[in-house]
Design a protein around this motif. Sequence first.
Motif, PDB file in Angstrom:
ATOM      1  N   SER A  65      52.345  44.173  38.238  1.00 58.09           N
ATOM      2  CA  SER A  65      52.036  45.432  37.699  1.00 58.09           C
ATOM      3  C   SER A  65      53.137  46.117  36.950  1.00 58.09           C
ATOM      4  CB  SER A  65      51.604  46.335  38.883  1.00 58.09           C
ATOM      5  OG  SER A  65      51.125  47.776  38.542  1.00 58.09           O
ATOM      6  N   PRO A  72      49.141  46.474  27.794  1.00 58.91           N
ATOM      7  CA  PRO A  72      48.574  45.662  28.609  1.00 58.91           C
ATOM      8  C   PRO A  72      48.707  44.296  28.105  1.00 58.91           C
ATOM      9  CG  PRO A  72      47.293  47.492  28.144  1.00 58.91           C
ATOM     10  CD  PRO A  72      48.278  47.590  27.432  1.00 58.91           C
ATOM     11  N   LYS A  73      48.622  43.942  27.070  1.00 59.21           N
ATOM     12  CA  LYS A  73      48.483  42.581  26.519  1.00 59.21           C
ATOM     13  C   LYS A  73      49.927  41.920  26.546  1.00 59.21           C
ATOM     14  CE  LYS A  73      44.726  43.372  23.242  1.00 59.21           C
ATOM     15  NZ  LYS A  73      44.191  42.887  21.914  1.00 59.21           N
ATOM     16  N   LEU A  76      50.184  40.891  30.193  1.00 62.09           N
ATOM     17  CA  LEU A  76      49.336  39.709  30.376  1.00 62.09           C
ATOM     18  C   LEU A  76      50.094  38.454  29.922  1.00 62.09           C
ATOM     19  CD1 LEU A  76      46.768  38.172  31.235  1.00 62.09           C
ATOM     20  CD2 LEU A  76      45.610  38.778  29.246  1.00 62.09           C
ATOM     21  N   ARG A  80      51.027  35.293  31.933  1.00 58.31           N
ATOM     22  CA  ARG A  80      50.751  33.953  31.642  1.00 58.31           C
ATOM     23  C   ARG A  80      52.062  33.149  31.386  1.00 58.31           C
ATOM     24  NH1 ARG A  80      48.463  35.231  26.937  1.00 58.31           N
ATOM     25  NH2 ARG A  80      46.529  35.748  27.697  1.00 58.31           N
ATOM     26  N   LEU A  97      43.380  40.379  33.849  1.00 60.15           N
ATOM     27  CA  LEU A  97      43.994  41.670  33.627  1.00 60.15           C
ATOM     28  C   LEU A  97      43.198  42.859  33.864  1.00 60.15           C
ATOM     29  CD1 LEU A  97      46.311  43.397  31.913  1.00 60.15           C
ATOM     30  CD2 LEU A  97      44.979  42.942  29.885  1.00 60.15           C
ATOM     31  N   HIS A  98      43.691  43.762  34.531  1.00 62.49           N
ATOM     32  CA  HIS A  98      43.001  44.991  34.970  1.00 62.49           C
ATOM     33  C   HIS A  98      43.648  46.236  34.228  1.00 62.49           C
ATOM     34  CE1 HIS A  98      40.536  43.844  38.705  1.00 62.49           C
ATOM     35  NE2 HIS A  98      40.484  43.057  37.896  1.00 62.49           N
ATOM     36  N   THR A  99      42.742  47.011  33.502  1.00 61.45           N
ATOM     37  CA  THR A  99      43.136  48.027  32.415  1.00 61.45           C
ATOM     38  C   THR A  99      42.569  49.429  32.875  1.00 61.45           C
ATOM     39  OG1 THR A  99      41.883  47.561  30.758  1.00 61.45           O
ATOM     40  CG2 THR A  99      44.261  47.011  30.721  1.00 61.45           C
ATOM     41  N   PRO A 104      48.826  49.101  33.593  1.00 62.27           N
ATOM     42  CA  PRO A 104      48.301  47.853  33.413  1.00 62.27           C
ATOM     43  C   PRO A 104      48.753  46.918  34.730  1.00 62.27           C
ATOM     44  CG  PRO A 104      50.034  48.078  32.033  1.00 62.27           C
ATOM     45  CD  PRO A 104      49.675  49.435  32.811  1.00 62.27           C
ATOM     46  N   HIS A 105      47.749  45.947  35.155  1.00 60.52           N
ATOM     47  CA  HIS A 105      48.078  45.164  36.142  1.00 60.52           C
ATOM     48  C   HIS A 105      47.421  43.710  35.993  1.00 60.52           C
ATOM     49  CE1 HIS A 105      44.888  47.535  37.894  1.00 60.52           C
ATOM     50  NE2 HIS A 105      44.727  46.724  38.759  1.00 60.52           N
ATOM     51  N   VAL A 106      47.905  42.615  36.552  1.00 60.77           N
ATOM     52  CA  VAL A 106      47.449  41.199  36.522  1.00 60.77           C
ATOM     53  C   VAL A 106      47.245  40.782  37.748  1.00 60.77           C
ATOM     54  CG1 VAL A 106      47.464  39.084  35.360  1.00 60.77           C
ATOM     55  CG2 VAL A 106      48.168  41.037  34.152  1.00 60.77           C
TER      56      VAL A 106
END
Length: 182
Positions: A65, A72-73, A76, A80, A97-99, A104-106
């Motif tokens: 997070s 956000p990108k 991510l 990755r 990815l959650h926005t 933003p958090h993955v």
Amino acid sequence: HFNYIGRRGELEIETDDGERLSGRGVGRHLIDDWDLDLDEDRARPDLFATNRRAAPKLVHKLIFSMPAGTPPKKVLAAVRDFAREEFGLQHRYAMVLHTDEPHPHVHVVVKAVSEAGVRLNIHKATLRQWRHEFARHLREHGVEANATERSVRGQSRAPKLDSIFRAAQRGESTHMTARVRE
């Protein structure tokens, strides 16, 4: 958990082999693809924790997070890179990815037992190292990030006494009111 992180098929789940899955049934597909034979893996004595109280985990659930305003990108992309470096060709993993919240958090789900049958054991030192690596990957993507501990940042989360916690859940707690008054 796959249904939760994929928001019941609405969000795209990215796997370790670059596959992007969405739609209903993705969780079942990943369970089958990862050979998560619950009964077989849970029966293996070498996968149990030393205390043998709980059945061994088949997956580890991680969240990466960043504060609100972080692209956000880029978050991510950093996750990755981190996952590829840390788990690639060893442990299967999938991420989303959650926005839907300001930060933003993955979500990352990692298969606890590698393809070679080796268990991934996560210790506090492992988490600390992962925080540093995640911050490094963020910096490589142009996001200023440091892996500072809460205590260094002056933030602490002292646990509430059980009685205070339960009273707060019932809406009957006077603890916070008394602290504010003090």
